[in-house]
Design an enzyme around this catalytic site. Structure first.
Site, PDB file in Angstrom:
ATOM      1  N   ASP A  41      46.447  26.680  94.827  1.00  0.00           N
ATOM      2  CA  ASP A  41      45.999  25.413  94.241  1.00  0.00           C
ATOM      3  C   ASP A  41      46.555  24.210  95.000  1.00  0.00           C
ATOM      4  O   ASP A  41      45.810  23.317  95.412  1.00  0.00           O
ATOM      5  CB  ASP A  41      46.433  25.317  92.777  1.00  0.00           C
ATOM      6  N   ARG A 122      59.894  20.906  83.626  1.00  0.00           N
ATOM      7  CA  ARG A 122      58.894  19.901  84.009  1.00  0.00           C
ATOM      8  C   ARG A 122      59.419  18.468  84.007  1.00  0.00           C
ATOM      9  O   ARG A 122      59.122  17.703  84.935  1.00  0.00           O
ATOM     10  CB  ARG A 122      57.659  20.015  83.110  1.00  0.00           C
ATOM     11  N   SER A 203      48.882  33.985  86.583  1.00  0.00           N
ATOM     12  CA  SER A 203      49.392  32.627  86.736  1.00  0.00           C
ATOM     13  C   SER A 203      50.862  32.651  86.315  1.00  0.00           C
ATOM     14  O   SER A 203      51.177  32.919  85.152  1.00  0.00           O
ATOM     15  CB  SER A 203      48.600  31.659  85.861  1.00  0.00           C
TER      16      SER A 203
END
Length: 430
Positions: A41, A122, A203
């Site tokens: 990606d 994150r 994933s």
């Protein structure tokens, strides 16, 4: 095959209207900081951003303890594709000290099922993105999150909070390229495709605190886990036939020693994870309520968290009063939800941290655990701050600070309102 892809990509690049103030205007994008993993990606994204926006791309890769990564190869790949500069940041210590440590103090689970780990990483990744975007003269930050996940919320919330002058682009949300289109695009532009193309990979997201797997058969709720998904934890049925005892020592709520050996937090977590993996500990098959409204299934491998969190919680219960323990359970749940929902920078989260730090001042001691074929069981407890007295708890002795003869009067007063209310209900029902 390449022409339809290019046409679609060009159409998408021009079409989407901005729906938030922090989204980038394509005409104003000059230099982009791309959060780069080296996977399909973000590798396609690197080339696509450079071509579609006519922008320079700087890549940032953050090491949070992902196993098996070759960061020199990731850096070289980015430069070959067209990045003008790359940065690899080893953030393991900061991640452990500033993010995992408060998560341990908060016994951080989500949905009562799995330890938070992606949600912890994150905000740190996005914070570093803001720092490096400013340092390298970027006006925009790009990430590879989809429109169906939580990570877009966590990353963009952080950027909008810490770097309000910076803009964001998220190509995966708009370009609508599936895996086959991405592979074709990569082949057309000479971008290496890691791992081949025959079978779509899971994933994966992983860091020092855990690993998640999504995609393929995992989306079929009737499909039991296949063995190839477990890349960290030994399947319990293949774990050793002999149990292993481990001892964790805590100081002020933080693990500081394993089996009597004092270690830094990063090394301690790595050692604990290794032991947990050996014994099949930390596999979680979980249905998750995402903040974007979806229910999804994830397979988690969280060996370190599956050992450290129960040990911490047990020690916390030992040193806390009944009122502290009951109250903290609700705070832990709220803390976990705020972090899961991408609100790391919400003042309430840091307000709760202040209480967590205060109550954990007493959480010092040792917890022994037995690991056996996927299970973790607390077997010993020790603390200088334990709200526990063996002579009071013993059925073999009486007297001292606990007077058994006082119990009848306590029971009469304790049950007074309940007894009265019961009698009134019986009167009304008769």
């Amino acid at each position: 095959m390449s022409e339809p892809i290019q046409t679609e990509v060009h159409r998408i690049a021009a079409a989407p209207a901005r729906t938030a103030s922090y989204e980038a205007d394509p005409a104003e994008v000059r230099r982009v900081l791309l959060l780069y993993s080296g996977g399909l990606d973000t590798s396609v994204m690197l080339k696509w951003i450079a071509d579609e926006y006519g922008a320079e791309v700087v890549c940032l890769t953050v090491n949070l303890g992902q196993p098996g990564e070759d960061y020199d190869a990731v850096r070289d790949k980015a430069l070959r594709i067209g990045a003008i500069d790359t940065h690899v940041v080893d953030a393991r210590e900061e991640f452990a000290e500033q993010y995992i440590k408060p998560a341990i103090k908060a016994n951080a689970l989500y949905g009562g099922g799995y330890p938070l780990f992606t949600a912890l990483g994150r905000p740190l990744i996005a914070k570093l993105a803001v720092e490096y975007a400013r340092r390298t003269g970027c006006d925009t930050i790009a990430h590879g999150c989809t429109g169906k996940g939580n990570d877009q919320v966590r990353i963009e919330t952080t950027i909008a909070t810490l770097g309000p002058e910076l803009k964001v682009i998220a190509p995966v949300r708009s370009w609508q390229m599936g895996r086959e289109e991405e592979i074709a695009y990569a082949r057309e532009h000479g971008i290496p495709v890691k791992g081949g193309t025959e079978v779509a990979p899971y994933s994966i997201d992983d860091n020092l605190w855990g690993r998640s797997s999504e995609g393929r058969w995992i989306e079929d709720l009737s499909h039991a886990p296949e063995d190839d998904v477990f890349q960290l934890v030994t399947r319990p049925e293949l774990a050793p036939d002999e149990a292993e005892l481990v001892e964790l020592e805590f100081e002020a709520g933080v693990p500081v020693a394993l089996n009597g050996e004092r270690l830094g937090l990063v090394e301690l977590l790595e050692r604990v994870a290794e032991i947990g993996c050996k014994h099949g500990v930390g596999i979680v098959d979980h249905i998750e309520d995402r903040i974007v409204g979806l229910k999804v299934r994830d397979i988690y491998e969280v060996p370190a968290a599956a050992i450290v969190l129960p040990a911490h919680q047990e020690l916390e219960h030992l040193v806390g009063t009944i009122h502290q323990n009951q109250f903290k359970t609700g705070l832990d749940q709220k803390w976990g939800y705020l972090v899961y929902a991408g609100l790391w920078w919400e003042p309430l989260r840091s307000d709760i941290d202040a209480y967590q730090d205060r109550v954990n001042e007493q959480v010092t001691g040792k917890i022994g655990l037995k690991l056996y074929k996927g299970s973790v069981r607390v077997v010993t407890r020790e603390s200088p701050n334990a709200v526990y007295d063996a002579t009071l708890a013993s059925f073999a002795e009486s007297g001292g600070l606990f007077s058994q003869t006082a119990s009848p009067g306590f029971i009469e007063l304790w049950s007074l309102q309940s007894r009265m209310a019961h009698q009134l209900r019986e009167r009304d029902e008769s």
